[in-house]
Write an enzyme that holds these catalytic residues in place. Structure first.
Site, PDB file in Angstrom:
ATOM      1  N   ASN A 168       0.839  -1.194   0.000  1.00  0.00           N
ATOM      2  CA  ASN A 168       0.000   0.000   0.000  1.00  0.00           C
ATOM      3  C   ASN A 168       0.882   1.254   0.000  1.00  0.00           C
ATOM      4  OD1 ASN A 168       0.610  -0.706   2.776  1.00  0.00           O
ATOM      5  ND2 ASN A 168      -0.995   0.695   3.463  1.00  0.00           N
TER       6      ASN A 168
ATOM      7  N   ASN B  12      -1.339   8.552   0.558  1.00  0.00           N
ATOM      8  CA  ASN B  12      -1.180   9.897   0.027  1.00  0.00           C
ATOM      9  C   ASN B  12      -1.882  10.848   0.996  1.00  0.00           C
ATOM     10  OD1 ASN B  12      -1.970  12.307  -1.686  1.00  0.00           O
ATOM     11  ND2 ASN B  12      -0.768  11.139  -3.167  1.00  0.00           N
TER      12      ASN B  12
ATOM     13  N   GLU C 285      -3.088  -4.674  -3.163  1.00  0.00           N
ATOM     14  CA  GLU C 285      -3.598  -5.540  -4.226  1.00  0.00           C
ATOM     15  C   GLU C 285      -3.553  -4.842  -5.577  1.00  0.00           C
ATOM     16  OE1 GLU C 285      -6.270  -6.253  -0.560  1.00  0.00           O
ATOM     17  OE2 GLU C 285      -5.042  -4.656  -1.396  1.00  0.00           O
TER      18      GLU C 285
END
Length: 142
Positions: free
Chosen positions: A50, A53, A63
């Site tokens: 992951n 931001n 994923e």
């Protein structure tokens, strides 16, 4: 439903790839580090982590990154995905990632594995996590 089976060796390879990806996670806001490993139709493993931001909706799930690596590597079908979180709660792909996985797999064939550093904790078929899904076959002309 007959769940696809993976050898113990392949499961361990996927787990190592997801845990290594998890270590590279960029999660300065949530501190919730996730790694994923996607097994493609050629038996190759593609990992992702992951990436958060400051504008929260702009982050990328592990994923999503793993699927991007699969596509870049020439894969077009996902056979299995292993998602590794920090534990102790079992982690599953979010709704958006379930739909992204659906793009590259039949729901009755994709094995979804939840893991942490201790190993695989639970597994499902995508169909169980995304019932009555919409996918590419709906857009094919008859």
């Amino acid at each position: 439903m007959n769940a696809p089976s993976l050898s113990d060796d392949l499961l361990q390879q996927m787990l190592r790839a997801a845990l290594a990806a998890r270590e590279q996670s960029y999660a300065p806001y949530s501190r919730y580090r996730v790694g994923a490993a996607v097994l493609d139709e050629l038996g190759r493993i593609h990992a992702g982590c992951n990436v958060e931001n400051a504008a929260y909706p702009q982050g990328w799930c592990a994923e999503t990154n793993a699927l991007g690596h699969m596509i870049m590597g020439g894969g077009r079908r996902a056979r299995a995905v292993l998602v590794a979180g920090p534990g102790p709660e079992i982690i599953t792909p979010c709704g958006g990632c379930r739909q992204k996985l659906r793009e590259f797999a039949q729901p009755t064939e994709l094995l979804v594995l939840a893991a942490d550093a201790g190993g695989v904790r639970q597994q499902w078929l995508l169909e169980q996590l995304l019932p009555a899904s919409f996918g590419p076959d709906h857009l094919r002309s008859s």
